[in-house]
Write a protein that holds these residues in place. Sequence first.
Motif, PDB file in Angstrom:
ATOM      1  N   ARG A  99       0.862  -1.368  -0.004  1.00 14.95           N
ATOM      2  CA  ARG A  99      -0.035   0.054   0.056  1.00 14.95           C
ATOM      3  C   ARG A  99       0.842   1.103   0.075  1.00 14.95           C
ATOM      4  NH1 ARG A  99      -4.714   1.819   4.375  1.00 14.95           N
ATOM      5  NH2 ARG A  99      -5.440   3.539   3.002  1.00 14.95           N
ATOM      6  N   PHE A 100       1.942   1.479   0.914  1.00 17.42           N
ATOM      7  CA  PHE A 100       2.754   2.260   0.965  1.00 17.42           C
ATOM      8  C   PHE A 100       3.426   2.731  -0.555  1.00 17.42           C
ATOM      9  CE2 PHE A 100       7.066   4.298   1.213  1.00 17.42           C
ATOM     10  CZ  PHE A 100       6.765   5.448   1.961  1.00 17.42           C
ATOM     11  N   VAL A 101       3.989   1.653  -1.090  1.00 18.20           N
ATOM     12  CA  VAL A 101       4.515   1.891  -2.373  1.00 18.20           C
ATOM     13  C   VAL A 101       3.599   2.270  -3.480  1.00 18.20           C
ATOM     14  CG1 VAL A 101       5.702   0.252  -4.420  1.00 18.20           C
ATOM     15  CG2 VAL A 101       6.385  -0.029  -2.026  1.00 18.20           C
ATOM     16  N   GLU A 102       2.325   1.544  -3.466  1.00 20.29           N
ATOM     17  CA  GLU A 102       1.244   1.985  -4.214  1.00 20.29           C
ATOM     18  C   GLU A 102       0.932   3.722  -4.126  1.00 20.29           C
ATOM     19  OE1 GLU A 102      -3.429   1.154  -5.613  1.00 20.29           O
ATOM     20  OE2 GLU A 102      -2.351  -0.048  -3.985  1.00 20.29           O
ATOM     21  N   GLU A 103       1.052   4.185  -2.848  1.00 22.77           N
ATOM     22  CA  GLU A 103       0.692   5.466  -2.593  1.00 22.77           C
ATOM     23  C   GLU A 103       1.683   6.548  -3.125  1.00 22.77           C
ATOM     24  OE1 GLU A 103      -2.129   6.719  -1.830  1.00 22.77           O
ATOM     25  OE2 GLU A 103      -3.247   4.972  -1.228  1.00 22.77           O
ATOM     26  N   THR A 104       2.873   5.828  -2.820  1.00 21.20           N
ATOM     27  CA  THR A 104       4.064   6.874  -3.123  1.00 21.20           C
ATOM     28  C   THR A 104       4.845   6.803  -4.546  1.00 21.20           C
ATOM     29  OG1 THR A 104       5.616   5.474  -2.121  1.00 21.20           O
ATOM     30  CG2 THR A 104       4.459   7.060  -0.699  1.00 21.20           C
ATOM     31  N   ASP A 105       4.391   5.613  -5.113  1.00 17.39           N
ATOM     32  CA  ASP A 105       5.035   5.211  -6.547  1.00 17.39           C
ATOM     33  C   ASP A 105       6.704   5.143  -6.212  1.00 17.39           C
ATOM     34  OD1 ASP A 105       5.040   4.525  -9.053  1.00 17.39           O
ATOM     35  OD2 ASP A 105       5.456   6.550  -9.677  1.00 17.39           O
ATOM     36  N   ALA A 106       6.788   4.524  -5.258  1.00 18.45           N
ATOM     37  CA  ALA A 106       8.515   4.318  -4.684  1.00 18.45           C
ATOM     38  C   ALA A 106       9.169   3.140  -5.375  1.00 18.45           C
ATOM     39  CB  ALA A 106       8.465   4.017  -3.234  1.00 18.45           C
ATOM     40  N   ASN A 107      10.363   3.384  -5.674  1.00 18.63           N
ATOM     41  CA  ASN A 107      11.262   2.360  -6.227  1.00 18.63           C
ATOM     42  C   ASN A 107      11.601   1.570  -5.043  1.00 18.63           C
ATOM     43  OD1 ASN A 107      11.673   3.035  -9.181  1.00 18.63           O
ATOM     44  ND2 ASN A 107      12.572   4.731  -8.176  1.00 18.63           N
ATOM     45  N   VAL A 108      11.211   0.029  -5.168  1.00 20.91           N
ATOM     46  CA  VAL A 108      11.824  -0.805  -3.944  1.00 20.91           C
ATOM     47  C   VAL A 108      12.976  -1.616  -4.155  1.00 20.91           C
ATOM     48  CG1 VAL A 108      10.724  -2.675  -2.994  1.00 20.91           C
ATOM     49  CG2 VAL A 108       9.093  -1.050  -3.694  1.00 20.91           C
ATOM     50  N   ILE A 109      13.651  -1.418  -2.874  1.00 25.09           N
ATOM     51  CA  ILE A 109      15.008  -2.156  -2.884  1.00 25.09           C
ATOM     52  C   ILE A 109      15.075  -3.143  -1.762  1.00 25.09           C
ATOM     53  CG2 ILE A 109      17.458  -1.875  -2.537  1.00 25.09           C
ATOM     54  CD1 ILE A 109      17.465   0.664  -3.867  1.00 25.09           C
TER      55      ILE A 109
END
Length: 318
Positions: A99-109
Amino acid sequence: MSVVYVISETGGMGKTAFVTSLASFLKEQGHRVSVSKPITSSPEDPDPLIFSDLLNLEVGRSPLTTVIEAVGEVDRLTTEGGVAVIEGSSSLKLTEHMRFVEETDANVILVTDQMLGPETLEFATSFGDNFYGLVVNNETHYGHTEVEKSLIPALDSASIELLGTLPEIRALLSLTVQQIVDGLGGRLTEDQLDASHLVESYMVGGFGMDPGQYAFSTRVNKAVIVRGDRPDVQMSALSTSLACFILTRGMEPIEYVQYEASEEGVPIIVVEMDTLEVMDAIGDLQRNARFDHPKKLLQYRNSMKENIDLEDLLAGLL
């Protein structure tokens, strides 16, 4: 605006070291950088303070309690552009990370160790196109063959990019002299000496057929654990690279040893425990070692330079 979200499946994988070093490299390149661990597993989590002490960057507020609050904090940090490097708490569920990634459009490592299982691959692929790559921390001295024969093929089959493998760094498990004093309930014989140095190894003073200097010279930045009534052993150790003495059984050093140690800038810790009790206690203390020292940051940064294509990594995140 760019958001980098660094996570792991469990604690103790080295996220804080990676986040701190990555933010340091971005700052070095002249980017506007902020760093945060908005949701923590404990109000006493030391990581936000570590970021502040080591980086001299804007550090986001914490602890927050919900993913929505964390997203709002990231929005605040990135209002004026730049890069937000966020450490994800290992206490969060996969759905909360997603959910955090979806809301922030973050690159995940994803930071993990070399014991890669099917569940790790499933965890990584859950983020779809937002998953940027995987970093393997703490590769053992003889673990490279396993990485080449097992880990890399598994990642290739799952279309997961391996950003790099970083070897074990002994210094990351080190404690400062002051942390040893506090952890052992000891006392320094001279408060004015610098107690911020890292202790990277331990040696026990005792009998031997070889000269003391020969034995003690095999280790650097060490603590020598010895009875307080053994000035002969203490003087032998003082002629080598020494971080501190730990004198056992509550025995103070003789005046001459105290003078020579002071001249060399070597702190002397006096504890009430015997040698075996000290060694057992230090083993327990090292389990709680933190990434909290400039020398640890320097060594981890050097390891990243040697084992990761940083130019490509940073370009892809911006």
